[in-house]
Design a protein around this motif. Structure first.
Motif, PDB file in Angstrom:
ATOM      1  N   UNK A   1       0.839  -1.185   0.000  1.00 17.49           N
ATOM      2  CA  UNK A   1       0.000   0.000   0.000  1.00 17.49           C
ATOM      3  C   UNK A   1       0.880   1.243   0.000  1.00 17.49           C
ATOM      4  N   UNK A   2       0.524   2.213  -0.822  1.00 13.56           N
ATOM      5  CA  UNK A   2       1.267   3.459  -0.848  1.00 13.56           C
ATOM      6  C   UNK A   2       0.307   4.623  -0.680  1.00 13.56           C
ATOM      7  N   UNK A   3       0.782   5.682  -0.099  1.00 14.90           N
ATOM      8  CA  UNK A   3      -0.037   6.871   0.103  1.00 14.90           C
ATOM      9  C   UNK A   3       0.206   7.891  -1.007  1.00 14.90           C
TER      10      UNK A   3
ATOM     11  N   UNK B   1      -2.369   0.471  -8.918  1.00 13.31           N
ATOM     12  CA  UNK B   1      -1.415  -0.639  -8.933  1.00 13.31           C
ATOM     13  C   UNK B   1      -0.475  -0.539  -7.731  1.00 13.31           C
ATOM     14  N   UNK B   2       0.047  -1.677  -7.319  1.00 12.58           N
ATOM     15  CA  UNK B   2       0.997  -1.729  -6.204  1.00 12.58           C
ATOM     16  C   UNK B   2       2.348  -1.157  -6.645  1.00 12.58           C
ATOM     17  N   UNK B   3       3.159  -0.783  -5.676  1.00 12.81           N
ATOM     18  CA  UNK B   3       4.517  -0.312  -5.981  1.00 12.81           C
ATOM     19  C   UNK B   3       5.249  -1.366  -6.810  1.00 12.81           C
ATOM     20  N   UNK B   4       5.943  -0.940  -7.854  1.00 15.80           N
ATOM     21  CA  UNK B   4       6.722  -1.848  -8.690  1.00 15.80           C
ATOM     22  C   UNK B   4       5.900  -2.656  -9.676  1.00 15.80           C
ATOM     23  N   UNK B   5       4.571  -2.484  -9.693  1.00 13.48           N
ATOM     24  CA  UNK B   5       3.703  -3.274 -10.580  1.00 13.48           C
ATOM     25  C   UNK B   5       3.258  -2.439 -11.778  1.00 13.48           C
ATOM     26  N   UNK B   6       3.076  -3.103 -12.903  1.00 15.68           N
ATOM     27  CA  UNK B   6       2.595  -2.433 -14.105  1.00 15.68           C
ATOM     28  C   UNK B   6       3.679  -2.235 -15.137  1.00 15.68           C
ATOM     29  N   UNK B   7       3.349  -1.451 -16.171  1.00 18.42           N
ATOM     30  CA  UNK B   7       4.297  -1.232 -17.265  1.00 18.42           C
ATOM     31  C   UNK B   7       4.616   0.245 -17.473  1.00 18.42           C
ATOM     32  N   UNK B   8       4.148   1.096 -16.564  1.00 22.48           N
ATOM     33  CA  UNK B   8       4.398   2.531 -16.660  1.00 22.48           C
ATOM     34  C   UNK B   8       4.729   3.050 -15.270  1.00 22.48           C
ATOM     35  N   UNK B   9       5.841   3.783 -15.175  1.00 25.52           N
ATOM     36  CA  UNK B   9       6.307   4.306 -13.889  1.00 25.52           C
ATOM     37  C   UNK B   9       6.720   5.762 -14.038  1.00 25.52           C
ATOM     38  N   UNK B  10       6.664   6.510 -12.961  1.00 23.18           N
ATOM     39  CA  UNK B  10       7.089   7.900 -12.983  1.00 23.18           C
ATOM     40  C   UNK B  10       8.594   7.959 -12.799  1.00 23.18           C
TER      41      UNK B  10
END
Length: 163
Positions: free
Chosen positions: A14-16, A105-114
């Motif tokens: 979980x992230x805030x 999405x959870x931290x580190x999950x998916x295909x797009x990141x900032x």
């Protein structure tokens, strides 16, 4: 016992960090005098930045090269205790605590990141943007640009490893 194990795993992801309709400087994640911003137009999602003192979000279409400005956008925000930093990973690796473009999405999950591009012998300009694949996609001088040298925006309350 299974319930306790699942509960502990959920807490760790979980992230805030969230996209919100907020202009509150105490909530905004400000980097290099810019804030990440996001807006949608129909079913198209744009991610970009808004510079301090500006009212519009200059966004880049995630699936193309179109650049637009919108006065109606969400800003990347954090709770007061959230710790944010940068992480470099080589090749196709990504940090386990990378902040995804999609806050569902959870931290580190998916295909797009900032992230942010890194200046490398004049090849790239340092700009905030989003990372897909091996490149940071960002806006420089009003146009789409990309760079293979990248830093991921990460939540740093725990160690983030490149995997």
């Amino acid at each position: 016992m299974k319930f306790v194990s699942v509960f502990i795993c959920l807490i760790a992801t979980v992230t805030a960090v969230k996209w919100k309709d907020s202009r509150n400087p105490n909530e905004l994640i400000t980097l290099d005098k810019k804030n990440f911003c996001m807006f949608t137009e129909g079913d198209k999602e744009y991610i970009g930045t808004v510079s301090q003192g500006q009212s519009g979000c200059q966004g880049l279409l995630r699936t193309g090269s179109k650049v637009k400005i919108s006065d109606s956008f969400k800003s990347l925000t954090k709770d007061g205790n959230e710790k944010i930093g940068w992480k470099y990973c080589t090749g196709h690796k990504k940090p386990t605590r990378a902040i995804p473009c999609d806050d569902s999405k959870a931290l580190g999950a998916g295909d797009c990141f900032l992230g942010e591009s890194v200046y490398g012998d004049g090849i790239c300009h340092e700009e905030l943007g989003f990372i897909q694949g091996r490149f940071v996609y960002m806006i420089h001088n009003g146009k789409k640009s990309r760079c293979p040298f990248r830093l991921y925006l990460v939540e740093t309350s725990q160690d983030s490893k490149c995997v």
